[in-house]
Scaffold this active site. Structure first.
Site, PDB file in Angstrom:
ATOM      1  N   ASP A  92     -11.157 -33.459  80.478  1.00 12.15           N
ATOM      2  CA  ASP A  92     -11.278 -32.025  80.885  1.00 12.15           C
ATOM      3  C   ASP A  92     -12.310 -32.015  82.169  1.00 12.15           C
ATOM      4  O   ASP A  92     -13.353 -32.699  81.925  1.00 12.15           O
ATOM      5  CB  ASP A  92     -11.330 -31.003  80.140  1.00 12.15           C
ATOM      6  CG  ASP A  92     -11.162 -29.593  80.756  1.00 12.15           C
ATOM      7  OD1 ASP A  92     -10.302 -29.480  81.501  1.00 12.15           O
ATOM      8  OD2 ASP A  92     -12.567 -28.653  80.781  1.00 12.15           O
ATOM      9  N   ASN A  94     -17.687 -31.576  79.094  1.00 19.26           N
ATOM     10  CA  ASN A  94     -18.615 -31.287  80.384  1.00 19.26           C
ATOM     11  C   ASN A  94     -19.377 -30.186  79.680  1.00 19.26           C
ATOM     12  O   ASN A  94     -20.613 -29.947  80.256  1.00 19.26           O
ATOM     13  CB  ASN A  94     -17.940 -30.479  81.613  1.00 19.26           C
ATOM     14  CG  ASN A  94     -18.675 -30.099  82.545  1.00 19.26           C
ATOM     15  OD1 ASN A  94     -19.450 -30.984  83.208  1.00 19.26           O
ATOM     16  ND2 ASN A  94     -18.686 -28.737  82.813  1.00 19.26           N
ATOM     17  N   ASP A 102     -23.042 -26.561  80.525  1.00 19.37           N
ATOM     18  CA  ASP A 102     -22.951 -27.798  80.607  1.00 19.37           C
ATOM     19  C   ASP A 102     -23.748 -28.607  79.873  1.00 19.37           C
ATOM     20  O   ASP A 102     -24.937 -28.355  79.689  1.00 19.37           O
ATOM     21  CB  ASP A 102     -23.230 -28.357  82.167  1.00 19.37           C
ATOM     22  CG  ASP A 102     -22.238 -27.450  82.969  1.00 19.37           C
ATOM     23  OD1 ASP A 102     -21.748 -26.415  83.162  1.00 19.37           O
ATOM     24  OD2 ASP A 102     -21.612 -28.608  84.063  1.00 19.37           O
ATOM     25  N   GLU A 141      -8.699 -35.195  84.323  1.00 22.89           N
ATOM     26  CA  GLU A 141      -8.543 -34.157  85.282  1.00 22.89           C
ATOM     27  C   GLU A 141      -9.528 -34.084  86.260  1.00 22.89           C
ATOM     28  O   GLU A 141     -10.650 -33.633  86.158  1.00 22.89           O
ATOM     29  CB  GLU A 141      -8.403 -32.792  84.528  1.00 22.89           C
ATOM     30  CG  GLU A 141      -7.922 -31.546  85.613  1.00 22.89           C
ATOM     31  CD  GLU A 141      -8.793 -30.363  85.033  1.00 22.89           C
ATOM     32  OE1 GLU A 141      -8.206 -29.105  85.604  1.00 22.89           O
ATOM     33  OE2 GLU A 141      -9.686 -30.415  84.362  1.00 22.89           O
TER      34      GLU A 141
HETATM   35 CA   LIG Z   1     -21.511 -30.926  84.232  1.00 18.99          CA
END
Ligand SMILES: [Ca+2]
Ligand SMILES: [Ca+2]
Ligand SMILES: [Ca+2]
Length: 595
Positions: A288, A191, A258, A324
């Site tokens: 994750d 991410n 991000d 997750e």
């Molecule tokens: Ca993101």
């Protein structure tokens, strides 16, 4: 009581030798030279000591103390069971925070050579020896170079953090695990990267250098497309230091920008990173924070996972992917539509989850089986090939021993059993099998593995910086190993049941309502195709002895009450489970497996 042979005498297989790695800190970032796109040459900084200082051949050391234990009912009954070889994804996975697990060179930071030294604890590779946990998979929390102790923000996805060791150490670990039929899955946080990642550094430098009114272009600097930059200050965005008027998406904190997962170039990088590790022989990934891939856009996040899953499975058909998605069950259930193998089963986890609330007596014991049966149907709707990923705690949650204020260890044990009696791939966070403590700030939840109360004991880690002093409630491993009624031996026995009865992990849950109630939970586990022998599990979730009449089972029960045998037990004390005729007596918090 019968005496046991000391563990060392039981070892029949040849002692392996572990080669100390010779290469040190070879990790220097690949240099990316793009016109107009200055990249700061970050160097892989090995902080603290160098784990490769232990050179040459090192004789394998015994992990288990040479002690003669009293023989418990668990040792008698479960000790006679045969572990089945596991070839599928229905494993028991041990979550390792390398930083806090085992330090090989005395710098206080756990490392890969230390983990190799302690692998026999997780699984010694010999089904004949029973003292090890016999887990069949390891989830390594992030091991890539990173400026933080937890390493969830990578600066290079294809290297090993210098604190943990070298790529050679990693290869040695993977090899040792595979020799033991233990799979290794890597924590992959895609991410975001670290703000110190060369991609981000390059993009930031480029944006800082833009002239007034000049538009950024990915031809000039491809890395501006790797992240989400904006001229607008939006929620979840941070100002870009030194670049007036520029902001970037950083949902967790400013140090974790991000990634732009819509970028073809970013997807190509992720495919390249996955291929790199799969080629090494890694068995899969723990993904994750998948709900943050596209904030508040579940459809897009699921679509990304669909792409990722197909890309990985094309490369390696039996690679395993667990995600997750820390959110409501009704929402994470929908992530199964992506085709990934597993989603962590948050509904059953943590202080307020199904497991803890049943063990506290806040919810009826029978509900445990009913909710398992319900969720199995729910997940199967989204993906008939789903593999549940039950867990009880993880590195983000308070340690479970703290959930039960006046517990003598019985509730800690039973809760561990409930986790391990669930279907799918069951996850155990390191140290839960010792009843370790740790709550409050995250660092406390990631305290050093409690090998010994002796402060100078070999392999003990110092713990994350700014961790509070964590006072343990239950003894350290070396002491628990010598006590047949310790939390450690209880967990070990619960895993032994998973390994001996394949149907526990792979079957469907059918509540045995006739003998279930507020304090007793009973359920059948069976394969829809009857391929593994079905079992009946009976749990006493109360602090008092209970007697259950198996004749009360539904009439068509097969095998019939008379034919059920006591095949496995989990007991929290010396009080034993008894099956007399069809009358099953369970001491406080005991579990019986019958077939
Ligand atoms: Ca993101
Ligand atoms: Ca170390
Ligand atoms: Ca073993």
């Amino acid at each position: 009581m019968r005496e046991r042979k000391p563990e060392t005498e039981q070892r029949k297989w040849p002692r392996r030798k572990i080669l100390g790695a010779a290469l040190a800190g070879a990790g220097v970032f690949f240099s990316l030279l793009m016109p107009g796109c200055g990249i700061s040459s970050g160097e892989n900084k090995p902080e603290g000591g160098n784990p490769t200082e232990l050179q040459g051949e090192t004789e394998k050391e015994a992990v288990f103390p040479d002690v003669v234990r009293a023989r418990s009912q668990m040792d008698e009954i479960n000790g006679a069971l045969t572990a089945q070889e596991i070839t599928d994804a229905y494993r028991t996975t041990y979550e390792v925070f390398v930083y806090s697990f085992a330090d090989s060179d005395g710098d206080g930071i756990g490392d890969l050579p230390g983990l190799i030294k302690k692998l026999d604890y997780i699984n010694d590779g010999n089904p004949e020896t029973k003292e090890d946990l016999a887990c069949s998979e390891i989830w390594l929390m992030p091991i890539f170079p990173s400026p933080t102790y937890h390493k969830y923000d990578a600066t290079d996805y294809k290297a090993i953090d210098g604190q943990y060791g070298t790529m050679q150490d990693f290869d040695a670990l993977l090899n040792e695990c595979h020799e033991r039929n233990v799979r290794v899955i890597l924590d992959l946080a895609v991410n975001h990267t670290s703000s110190e990642h060369p991609w981000f550094q390059a993009a930031a430098a480029y944006l800082k250098g833009l002239k007034e009114g000049e538009q950024p272009s990915k031809e000039a600097c491809p890395y501006v497309d790797y992240y989400v930059f904006s001229r607008e200050k939006k929620s979840g965005y941070e100002p870009l230091p030194g670049a007036d008027g520029w902001y970037y998406e950083a949902r967790f904190w400013s140090g974790m920008p991000d990634l732009n997962l819509d970028s073809e170039a970013v997807r190509a990088e992720i495919a390249d990173i996955s291929a790199f590790w799969l080629d090494k022989g890694v068995d899969g990934f723990r993904m994750d924070a998948v709900t943050s891939y596209y904030t508040e856009d579940k459809t897009a996040s699921v679509a990304f996972l669909t792409w990722f899953n197909q890309m990985v499975k094309q490369k390696k058909e039996d690679a395993y992917i667990v995600c997750e998605a820390w959110t409501d069950q009704s929402i994470y259930a929908q992530y199964y539509e992506s085709g990934v193998d597993s989603l962590f089963d948050f509904a059953f986890s943590g202080q307020d989850g199904v497991i803890a609330s049943v063990v506290k007596g806040n919810r009826k014991a029978s509900l445990f089986a009913e909710l398992m049966a319900e969720e199995e149907a729910l997940y199967a709707q989204a993906n008939p090939d789903y593999v549940n990923a039950p867990f009880y705690t993880n590195h983000d949650m308070a340690r479970s021993t703290g959930y039960y204020a006046y517990d003598d260890g019985s509730r800690t044990k039973l809760a561990g059993a409930l986790n391990l009696l669930m279907t799918g791939n069951a996850f155990v966070y390191y140290g839960e099998e010792l009843g370790m403590r740790g709550s409050g700030k995250d660092e406390n939840k990631r305290a050093p593995m409690y090998w010994s109360a002796e402060p100078n004991a070999k392999y003990l880690c110092a713990g994350p910086p700014s961790m509070d002093t964590v006072k343990m409630k239950f003894p350290a491993f070396d002491e628990q190993a010598a006590d047949s009624y310790s939390i450690y031996h209880y967990y070990r026995n619960a895993i032994a049941l998973r390994n001996a009865f394949p149907v526990i992990a792979r079957g469907k849950t059918i509540p045995a309502e006739a003998i279930s109630g507020d304090e007793i939970c009973a359920f059948w586990r069976e394969m829809p195709d009857g391929s593994y022998q079905k079992v009946l599990v009976v749990i006493n979730a109360s602090g008092e002895e209970k007697t259950v009449e198996l004749k009360s089972l539904e009439e068509e029960s097969d095998p019939s009450a008379e034919n059920l045998k006591l095949s496995g037990v989990l007991t929290v004390s010396e009080a034993e489970v008894k099956l007399e005729g069809t009358s099953l007596t369970l001491p406080a918090f005991a579990v019986a497996v019958l077939n």
